[in-house]
Scaffold this motif. Structure first.
Motif, PDB file in Angstrom:
ATOM      1  N   TRP A  33       0.823  -1.118  -0.065  1.00 50.90           N
ATOM      2  CA  TRP A  33       0.116   0.184  -0.081  1.00 50.90           C
ATOM      3  C   TRP A  33       1.076   1.162  -0.188  1.00 50.90           C
ATOM      4  O   TRP A  33       0.621   2.016  -0.483  1.00 50.90           O
ATOM      5  N   HIS A  34       1.890   0.969   0.699  1.00 51.22           N
ATOM      6  CA  HIS A  34       2.653   2.416   1.107  1.00 51.22           C
ATOM      7  C   HIS A  34       4.364   2.020   0.472  1.00 51.22           C
ATOM      8  O   HIS A  34       4.317   0.583   1.270  1.00 51.22           O
ATOM      9  N   ASN A  35       5.337   2.582   0.602  1.00 52.22           N
ATOM     10  CA  ASN A  35       6.256   2.421   0.428  1.00 52.22           C
ATOM     11  C   ASN A  35       6.981   1.903  -0.710  1.00 52.22           C
ATOM     12  O   ASN A  35       8.383   1.342  -0.912  1.00 52.22           O
ATOM     13  N   PHE A  36       6.302   1.642  -1.826  1.00 54.00           N
ATOM     14  CA  PHE A  36       6.603   0.839  -3.080  1.00 54.00           C
ATOM     15  C   PHE A  36       6.503   1.704  -4.488  1.00 54.00           C
ATOM     16  O   PHE A  36       6.280   0.772  -5.483  1.00 54.00           O
ATOM     17  N   GLY A  37       5.792   2.437  -4.033  1.00 54.39           N
ATOM     18  CA  GLY A  37       5.619   3.395  -5.303  1.00 54.39           C
ATOM     19  C   GLY A  37       6.863   4.138  -6.273  1.00 54.39           C
ATOM     20  O   GLY A  37       7.794   3.958  -5.667  1.00 54.39           O
ATOM     21  N   GLY A  38       5.897   4.400  -7.107  1.00 54.93           N
ATOM     22  CA  GLY A  38       7.237   5.736  -8.076  1.00 54.93           C
ATOM     23  C   GLY A  38       7.969   7.032  -7.329  1.00 54.93           C
ATOM     24  O   GLY A  38       9.378   7.353  -7.885  1.00 54.93           O
ATOM     25  N   VAL A  39       7.143   6.780  -6.111  1.00 61.34           N
ATOM     26  CA  VAL A  39       8.142   8.116  -4.925  1.00 61.34           C
ATOM     27  C   VAL A  39       9.261   7.570  -4.099  1.00 61.34           C
ATOM     28  O   VAL A  39       9.698   8.045  -3.662  1.00 61.34           O
ATOM     29  N   ASP A  40       8.570   6.051  -4.148  1.00 64.62           N
ATOM     30  CA  ASP A  40      10.214   5.905  -3.114  1.00 64.62           C
ATOM     31  C   ASP A  40      10.612   4.690  -3.719  1.00 64.62           C
ATOM     32  O   ASP A  40      11.169   4.857  -4.893  1.00 64.62           O
ATOM     33  N   THR A  41      11.770   4.588  -3.130  1.00 62.77           N
ATOM     34  CA  THR A  41      13.381   4.411  -3.528  1.00 62.77           C
ATOM     35  C   THR A  41      13.496   3.133  -3.999  1.00 62.77           C
ATOM     36  O   THR A  41      12.646   2.225  -2.785  1.00 62.77           O
ATOM     37  N   TYR A  42      13.422   2.522  -5.209  1.00 63.24           N
ATOM     38  CA  TYR A  42      13.309   1.524  -5.810  1.00 63.24           C
ATOM     39  C   TYR A  42      14.645   0.050  -4.611  1.00 63.24           C
ATOM     40  O   TYR A  42      13.490  -0.545  -4.407  1.00 63.24           O
ATOM     41  N   GLU A  43      15.208   0.172  -4.120  1.00 63.47           N
ATOM     42  CA  GLU A  43      16.097  -0.221  -3.950  1.00 63.47           C
ATOM     43  C   GLU A  43      15.847  -0.655  -2.835  1.00 63.47           C
ATOM     44  O   GLU A  43      15.598  -1.590  -2.270  1.00 63.47           O
ATOM     45  N   ASN A  44      14.922  -0.355  -1.963  1.00 62.13           N
ATOM     46  CA  ASN A  44      15.240   0.082  -0.476  1.00 62.13           C
ATOM     47  C   ASN A  44      13.916  -0.927  -0.486  1.00 62.13           C
ATOM     48  O   ASN A  44      13.163  -2.222   0.440  1.00 62.13           O
ATOM     49  N   GLY A  45      12.537  -1.230  -1.713  1.00 64.27           N
ATOM     50  CA  GLY A  45      11.453  -1.810  -1.376  1.00 64.27           C
ATOM     51  C   GLY A  45      11.863  -3.046  -2.347  1.00 64.27           C
ATOM     52  O   GLY A  45      11.362  -4.098  -1.289  1.00 64.27           O
ATOM     53  N   ARG A  46      12.345  -3.023  -3.352  1.00 64.04           N
ATOM     54  CA  ARG A  46      12.889  -4.538  -3.446  1.00 64.04           C
ATOM     55  C   ARG A  46      14.271  -5.051  -2.464  1.00 64.04           C
ATOM     56  O   ARG A  46      13.777  -5.752  -2.004  1.00 64.04           O
ATOM     57  N   ALA A  47      14.849  -4.501  -1.556  1.00 63.40           N
ATOM     58  CA  ALA A  47      15.196  -5.519  -0.088  1.00 63.40           C
ATOM     59  C   ALA A  47      14.183  -5.412   0.853  1.00 63.40           C
ATOM     60  O   ALA A  47      14.567  -6.572   1.132  1.00 63.40           O
ATOM     61  N   MET A  48      13.216  -4.988   0.492  1.00 59.47           N
ATOM     62  CA  MET A  48      12.285  -5.594   1.436  1.00 59.47           C
ATOM     63  C   MET A  48      11.387  -6.463   0.874  1.00 59.47           C
ATOM     64  O   MET A  48      11.065  -7.435   1.524  1.00 59.47           O
ATOM     65  N   LEU A  49      11.051  -6.542  -0.248  1.00 58.89           N
ATOM     66  CA  LEU A  49      10.178  -7.563  -1.090  1.00 58.89           C
ATOM     67  C   LEU A  49      11.528  -8.613  -0.726  1.00 58.89           C
ATOM     68  O   LEU A  49      10.893 -10.505  -0.632  1.00 58.89           O
ATOM     69  N   ARG A  50      12.644  -8.875  -0.630  1.00 60.19           N
ATOM     70  CA  ARG A  50      13.285  -9.765  -0.404  1.00 60.19           C
ATOM     71  C   ARG A  50      14.149 -10.699   0.146  1.00 60.19           C
ATOM     72  O   ARG A  50      13.854 -11.645   0.952  1.00 60.19           O
ATOM     73  N   ARG A  51      13.657  -9.731   1.576  1.00 64.49           N
ATOM     74  CA  ARG A  51      13.724 -10.343   2.679  1.00 64.49           C
ATOM     75  C   ARG A  51      12.986 -10.963   3.150  1.00 64.49           C
ATOM     76  O   ARG A  51      12.220 -11.565   4.274  1.00 64.49           O
ATOM     77  N   ALA A  52      11.184 -10.394   2.947  1.00 63.16           N
ATOM     78  CA  ALA A  52      10.477 -10.902   3.054  1.00 63.16           C
ATOM     79  C   ALA A  52       9.916 -12.272   2.843  1.00 63.16           C
ATOM     80  O   ALA A  52       9.819 -13.728   3.386  1.00 63.16           O
ATOM     81  N   PHE A  53      10.653 -12.765   0.975  1.00 59.81           N
ATOM     82  CA  PHE A  53      10.762 -14.021   1.007  1.00 59.81           C
ATOM     83  C   PHE A  53      11.174 -14.988   1.337  1.00 59.81           C
ATOM     84  O   PHE A  53      11.027 -15.929   1.609  1.00 59.81           O
ATOM     85  N   ASP A  54      12.180 -14.231   2.172  1.00 61.37           N
ATOM     86  CA  ASP A  54      13.585 -15.016   2.563  1.00 61.37           C
ATOM     87  C   ASP A  54      12.678 -15.474   3.949  1.00 61.37           C
ATOM     88  O   ASP A  54      13.447 -16.901   4.466  1.00 61.37           O
ATOM     89  N   LEU A  55      12.816 -15.221   4.485  1.00 64.62           N
ATOM     90  CA  LEU A  55      11.571 -15.130   5.970  1.00 64.62           C
ATOM     91  C   LEU A  55      10.204 -16.283   5.885  1.00 64.62           C
ATOM     92  O   LEU A  55       9.278 -16.398   6.598  1.00 64.62           O
ATOM     93  N   GLY A  56      10.122 -16.448   4.079  1.00 69.22           N
ATOM     94  CA  GLY A  56       8.486 -17.456   4.198  1.00 69.22           C
ATOM     95  C   GLY A  56       8.168 -16.419   4.134  1.00 69.22           C
ATOM     96  O   GLY A  56       6.234 -16.654   3.931  1.00 69.22           O
TER      97      GLY A  56
END
Length: 330
Positions: A33-56
């Motif tokens: 919903w927030h923090n993954f849009g065009g106004v946000d830093t892509y690499e931060n969103g990418r790091a969050m998505l990667r870590r989320a998947f790594d945690l199951g």
């Protein structure tokens, strides 16, 4: 650097069945919903998505209007699917929604068949997908027959554009009607996504019973009530909080002395349980097994790690539950 998922990603996550279906969702899901849009830093969103998947965390929840700007969260996630997650698509549950304003004119809002099907087609293009796992009607439309909205969901499944369908923000009566219509069409309602937290318990007044009686699952959004149920507000309204900013969903007028007193007392109990307040609030939402998953948001990797650690203590004693009720009534 190429992404390779953690080999132990399923070791510590809890997966819960969604209603009477065959689908399992992680107890903690990630919303964009927030923090993954065009106004946000892509690499931060990418790091969050990667870590989320790594945690199951296998479930990623989107909507057509998430950003800002609208559509950009889906674009960001589509980029991730292409560069990082492509080998893992079949290990993920990806959902999106339509129901709020997306484009000008009479066909870019609410719940008509014209809007829902056109919107999902756009969402699929943005994410580079042939189908989503769950497609939601994001809100009820007072001016469109419910039969038309549910008929569109049924058609979407039959077209192979979604595996399951859900609703969000529907009340108990609307949900019961939606269940009947979809059952008659042969496409059962999988899931409801309501707002639910210690501070917002409206679903306990009828909706949860409707869901349970009809074998429909639920996933709670805003389980931390836009950050109120975290340590952030224990000492008041910090300058970098949502309540301190204009144009956010958390009105600073809600952060009253009464609310802050409840937050402090809840935090005391959380500490006694060996958790922080956010972790206890997430555990509380999941406490009776009626909610399949708590849908979190995040602005940094550490928040995801902290929220997933909730799973280390999901149980409550009767005494703790009574104490929570007493705190919430004061």
């Amino acid at each position: 650097m190429a992404y390779s998922a953690n080999d132990n990603r399923y070791s510590n996550m809890t997966y819960n069945r969604v209603g009477n279906s065959g689908l399992l969702l992680p107890a903690i899901s990630l919303g964009l919903w927030h923090n993954f849009g065009g106004v946000d830093t892509y690499e931060n969103g990418r790091a969050m998505l990667r870590r989320a998947f790594d945690l199951g965390i296998t479930h990623f929840d989107l909507a057509n209007n998430y950003g800002p700007p609208p559509g950009s969260a889906e674009e960001m996630f589509g980029r991730m699917l292409k560069t990082d997650f492509a080998p893992y698509r079949d290990e993920m549950v990806i959902s999106t929604k339509a129901g709020y304003h997306m484009w000008d004119g009479p066909y870019g809002d609410w719940g008509s068949k014209k809007y829902l099907i056109a919107s999902l087609d756009q969402s699929l293009r943005r994410m580079g997908l042939d189908y989503v796992d769950v497609f939601y009607s994001h809100r009820p439309d007072p001016n469109t027959p419910l039969e038309e909205t549910m008929g569109a969901l049924d058609q979407i499944v039959r077209q192979g554009k979604a595996l399951y369908v859900g609703v969000s923000n529907y009340d108990a009566e609307q949900t019961a009607q939606a269940v009947k219509i979809l059952n008659d069409l042969g496409t059962p309602l999988l899931i409801h996504q309501p707002r639910y937290s210690m501070f917002n318990r409206w679903i306990e007044d009828g909706l949860q019973d409707v869901l349970f009686e009809n074998g429909v699952g639920s996933i709670a959004f805003c389980p931390l009530d836009q950050g109120l149920l975290t340590n952030k507000y224990i000492s008041g309204i910090p300058s970098d909080s949502r309540a301190a900013k204009a144009n956010t969903f958390l009105d600073k007028n809600r952060v009253t002395d009464v609310v802050l007193n409840r937050v402090r007392k809840l935090n005391e109990l959380a500490v006694e349980r060996g958790q922080n307040l956010a972790q206890m609030a997430l555990a509380w939402v999941l406490r009776e097994g009626r909610v399949s998953s708590a849908l979190i948001g995040a602005s940094k990797v550490s928040q995801i790690e902290e929220n997933v650690a909730t799973l280390n203590n999901l149980s409550f004693t009767d005494e703790e539950l009574v104490r929570i009720e007493e705190i919430l009534k004061k």
